[in-house]
Scaffold this active site. Structure first.
Site, PDB file in Angstrom:
ATOM      1  N   ARG A 181      30.894  15.212  57.574  1.00  0.00           N
ATOM      2  CA  ARG A 181      30.498  16.619  57.513  1.00  0.00           C
ATOM      3  C   ARG A 181      29.002  16.717  57.262  1.00  0.00           C
ATOM      4  NH1 ARG A 181      33.579  20.828  55.991  1.00  0.00           N
ATOM      5  NH2 ARG A 181      31.721  21.956  56.658  1.00  0.00           N
TER       6      ARG A 181
ATOM      7  N   LYS B 166      30.546  27.190  71.085  1.00  0.00           N
ATOM      8  CA  LYS B 166      31.737  26.384  70.799  1.00  0.00           C
ATOM      9  C   LYS B 166      32.311  26.710  69.422  1.00  0.00           C
ATOM     10  CE  LYS B 166      29.762  22.193  68.733  1.00  0.00           C
ATOM     11  NZ  LYS B 166      29.738  20.724  68.767  1.00  0.00           N
ATOM     12  N   ASP B 167      31.529  27.362  68.542  1.00  0.00           N
ATOM     13  CA  ASP B 167      32.032  27.746  67.221  1.00  0.00           C
ATOM     14  C   ASP B 167      32.850  29.030  67.262  1.00  0.00           C
ATOM     15  OD1 ASP B 167      30.825  25.589  66.005  1.00  0.00           O
ATOM     16  OD2 ASP B 167      29.021  26.689  65.435  1.00  0.00           O
TER      17      ASP B 167
ATOM     18  N   ARG C 223      23.958  14.262  58.774  1.00  0.00           N
ATOM     19  CA  ARG C 223      24.815  13.260  59.399  1.00  0.00           C
ATOM     20  C   ARG C 223      24.004  12.027  59.810  1.00  0.00           C
ATOM     21  NH1 ARG C 223      29.442  16.563  62.828  1.00  0.00           N
ATOM     22  NH2 ARG C 223      29.611  18.312  61.380  1.00  0.00           N
TER      23      ARG C 223
ATOM     24  N   ARG D 117      38.997  16.380  68.225  1.00  0.00           N
ATOM     25  CA  ARG D 117      38.846  16.052  69.647  1.00  0.00           C
ATOM     26  C   ARG D 117      38.075  14.749  69.807  1.00  0.00           C
ATOM     27  NH1 ARG D 117      34.563  16.348  72.899  1.00  0.00           N
ATOM     28  NH2 ARG D 117      33.425  17.431  71.256  1.00  0.00           N
ATOM     29  N   ARG D 118      36.921  14.641  69.166  1.00  0.00           N
ATOM     30  CA  ARG D 118      36.114  13.431  69.308  1.00  0.00           C
ATOM     31  C   ARG D 118      36.861  12.214  68.785  1.00  0.00           C
ATOM     32  NH1 ARG D 118      30.688  16.476  67.216  1.00  0.00           N
ATOM     33  NH2 ARG D 118      29.986  17.283  69.240  1.00  0.00           N
TER      34      ARG D 118
ATOM     35  N   CYS E  51      39.728  24.180  65.705  1.00  0.00           N
ATOM     36  CA  CYS E  51      39.451  22.825  65.229  1.00  0.00           C
ATOM     37  C   CYS E  51      40.721  22.069  64.868  1.00  0.00           C
ATOM     38  CB  CYS E  51      38.517  22.890  64.022  1.00  0.00           C
ATOM     39  SG  CYS E  51      36.881  23.527  64.417  1.00  0.00           S
TER      40      CYS E  51
END
Length: 332
Positions: free
Chosen positions: A171, A91-92, A177, A153-154, A264
């Site tokens: 971040r 996904k990166d 996190r 997105r989230r 992103c």
């Protein structure tokens, strides 16, 4: 170099990787899988590479360049021959790879869903018996609750489901996190289920979000093994690790990403799933505020995975997502 009896095992295989806990888990996992196939005759060296995304921790990704932040430095070292193989969270990866490089192996996919993780105070309120109810969701969170995520997105999908949430930037790597959550900086946070599972932290997950309601990022939960496109030796070494089902869904989701040229800076998601010998592909593009939101889906044979992903992207554009993309491009 490969021979009639197999790839050359005399030279070490140099794997380029970030030094975060999750990136190292991924690199060690692939190293161990390769050793299980080829035995101790294959020496594997891990080369730690610091990316721009690792260096800049005080700003959201969409403000500093997006997807390539975590892969550009690794791809440069790969293209120059300093390393032989890169292990990425797929996904990166941007929709288009660095010239001369290719994804040469797609191992089995982990759970693609996003995970809701509650802070201690909110868990006490929502889970009085100590266990999260089966219907716990983002809609369960009270108005005004602070939800940590730096993913557009989230954040957008969360606001669509629960407009009363307060989205706050978050971040850092996964353990960082979680420490911020445990310190009380947030009421809840969103993370990828795959990362938590891989790090042995699945017990922190309070709810795995339904992909139909909360579409994951394209290729979330999939690893991408990348090498120079003409390196036949590396292709032969990693070939036994490839999973056709993962490669099929990745082809659909990456073609979706490539058509929309999304990173992103754009709240978008795509999720492909094989069911009953058919490939189901669903995509979403939304404004960062959660509205408007456009969704589309297509079903077809797995052999047409890339075409299905592109078709979903094209349908979203026709439905009106092009206006959202144009507005976001103007803002940046």
């Amino acid at each position: 170099m490969t021979t009639s009896t197999g790839p050359d095992l005399d030279r070490p295989l140099r794997i380029g990787t970030r030094a975060s806990e999750l990136a190292l888990w991924q690199a060690h996992h692939i190293r161990d899988r390769l050793r299980a196939v080829w035995g101790d005759a294959l020496a594997v060296e891990l080369v730690h590479i610091t990316t721009e995304g690792d260096r800049i921790q005080d700003r959201p990704l969409n403000q500093i360049g997006g997807k390539g932040l975590f892969v550009n430095a690794i791809e440069e070292r790969l293209a120059s021959g300093d390393v032989d193989l890169a292990v990425h969270s797929m996904k990166d990866l941007p929709g288009h790879l660095h010239p001369g490089l290719a994804i040469v192996c797609t191992p089995p996919r982990e759970d693609a869903r996003d995970a809701l993780v509650l802070g201690a105070a909110l868990r006490t309120t929502l889970c009085p018996e100590g266990h999260a109810p089966s219907d716990l969701s983002l809609q369960s969170l009270p108005a005004g609750a602070t939800l940590g995520t730096t993913s557009l997105r989230r954040g957008a999908l969360a606001l669509r489901l629960n407009p009363g949430l307060q989205i706050r930037p978050l971040r850092g790597n996964v353990p960082t996190r979680l420490r911020k959550l445990d310190a009380g900086d947030y009421d809840a946070i969103l993370l990828a289920t795959a990362g938590l599972v891989r790090l042995g932290l699945a017990d922190r997950i309070d709810a795995r979000l339904d992909p139909e309601q909360f579409c994951p990022a394209a290729c979330q939960g999939i690893l991408a093994l990348e090498s120079r496109a003409d390196d036949d030796r590396v292709r032969a070494l990693v070939a036994p690790l490839n999973d056709e089902r993962a490669a099929t869904v990745a082809a659909a989701e990456r073609s979706f990403l490539a058509r929309l040229d999304g990173g992103c800076q754009v709240p978008m998601g795509c999720h492909a799933e094989l069911r009953d010998e058919l490939l189901h592909v669903r995509g979403v593009v939304t404004d960062p505020g959660g509205r408007p939101c456009f969704t589309a889906a297509r079903v077809g044979p797995p052999t047409e995975a890339a075409e299905l992903g592109t078709a979903v992207a094209e349908l979203l554009l026709r439905l009106g997502a092009d206006a959202v993309l144009a507005a976001l491009a103007h803002r940046t």
